[in-house]
Design an enzyme around this catalytic site. Sequence first.
Site, PDB file in Angstrom:
ATOM      1  N   PRO A  90       9.275  33.001 -44.702  1.00 48.50           N
ATOM      2  CA  PRO A  90       9.597  34.302 -45.310  1.00 48.50           C
ATOM      3  C   PRO A  90       9.939  35.325 -44.225  1.00 48.50           C
ATOM      4  O   PRO A  90       9.202  35.447 -43.255  1.00 48.50           O
ATOM      5  CB  PRO A  90       8.305  34.691 -46.038  1.00 48.50           C
ATOM      6  CG  PRO A  90       7.519  33.431 -46.153  1.00 48.50           C
ATOM      7  CD  PRO A  90       7.908  32.585 -44.980  1.00 48.50           C
ATOM      8  N   GLU A  91      11.058  35.997 -44.375  1.00 47.59           N
ATOM      9  CA  GLU A  91      11.441  37.030 -43.420  1.00 47.59           C
ATOM     10  C   GLU A  91      11.175  38.401 -44.039  1.00 47.59           C
ATOM     11  O   GLU A  91      10.710  38.501 -45.182  1.00 47.59           O
ATOM     12  CB  GLU A  91      12.913  36.855 -43.034  1.00 47.59           C
ATOM     13  CG  GLU A  91      13.135  35.519 -42.294  1.00 47.59           C
ATOM     14  CD  GLU A  91      14.367  35.524 -41.412  1.00 47.59           C
ATOM     15  OE1 GLU A  91      14.748  36.599 -40.916  1.00 47.59           O
ATOM     16  OE2 GLU A  91      14.951  34.448 -41.216  1.00 47.59           O
TER      17      GLU A  91
END
Length: 271
Positions: free
Chosen positions: A2-3
């Site tokens: 996840p960014e």
Amino acid sequence: MPELPEVEVTRRSFADRIAGARIRQVRLGKPLRWPLGCLPAQLEGCTVQAVRRRGKYLLMDLDRGVLLLHLGMSGSLNFAASLPAPGVHDHFDLVTDRGVLRLHDPRRFGAVVYAAGEAAPEAAKLLEGLGVEPLGEGFDAAAFHTALKRRKAPIKQVLLAGDVVVGVGNIYASEALFLAGIRPTLSASRVSRPRARKLHAAIRQVLARAVEKGGSTLRDFSNAEGQSGYFQLEAMVYGRAGEPCRVCGTTVRAIRQGQRATYFCRTCQKP
Ligand SMILES: [Zn+2]
């Protein structure tokens, strides 16, 4: 992984609904990356006041202390009025009078850490060293250029390091460098002022658009309401090695930088 946009989309998907909720119970599964830092029972009776974000950390302010949540490599949060019994990859449940917040994390690089406050050592050691927020007012083009001038490493790796600007991960670094027309291998110190300005704008644009679109689905991302994002459908270079550049038709190339894949167009992105 996840960014920043995924973390921000996750935050927005439950922050309003959980604000004001009273914690009834905390259930822990297998150990995560770091220990909780308090007894689960100590959180019972606390009230959730707000959920903020700093880099890729979610900061859940309680009336007594703060919970730092990180999604690690494979974590996702789900917040619902009720959830089925925890599965083998569900390692943290925050049971409140408004619903259950659950961390699902098969690889267990995620974490939930309690600290007495944001400045307490347990929180400070995770948050210190984080660069400026790319979507915040503190992200200034001139200061960004000045910071880049001090770094000899390739611009892509300087973006990923997170100490100049936080939360620009692999996907969005590749995309922003494409939009700015900058070759990822160029030394950060050699990025000119006008190009730094373009990159500054590109970083903001690519992250803001990803948040707007609901994050990326590249790693089975879904927000805390179970809706998936679709940024990947619009990627200009990321994950497109061997395919024609959407602007000029040149074949998109992939190289390794550090341990990460970098995608770029040799024609559109100048060294
Ligand atoms: Zn091109």
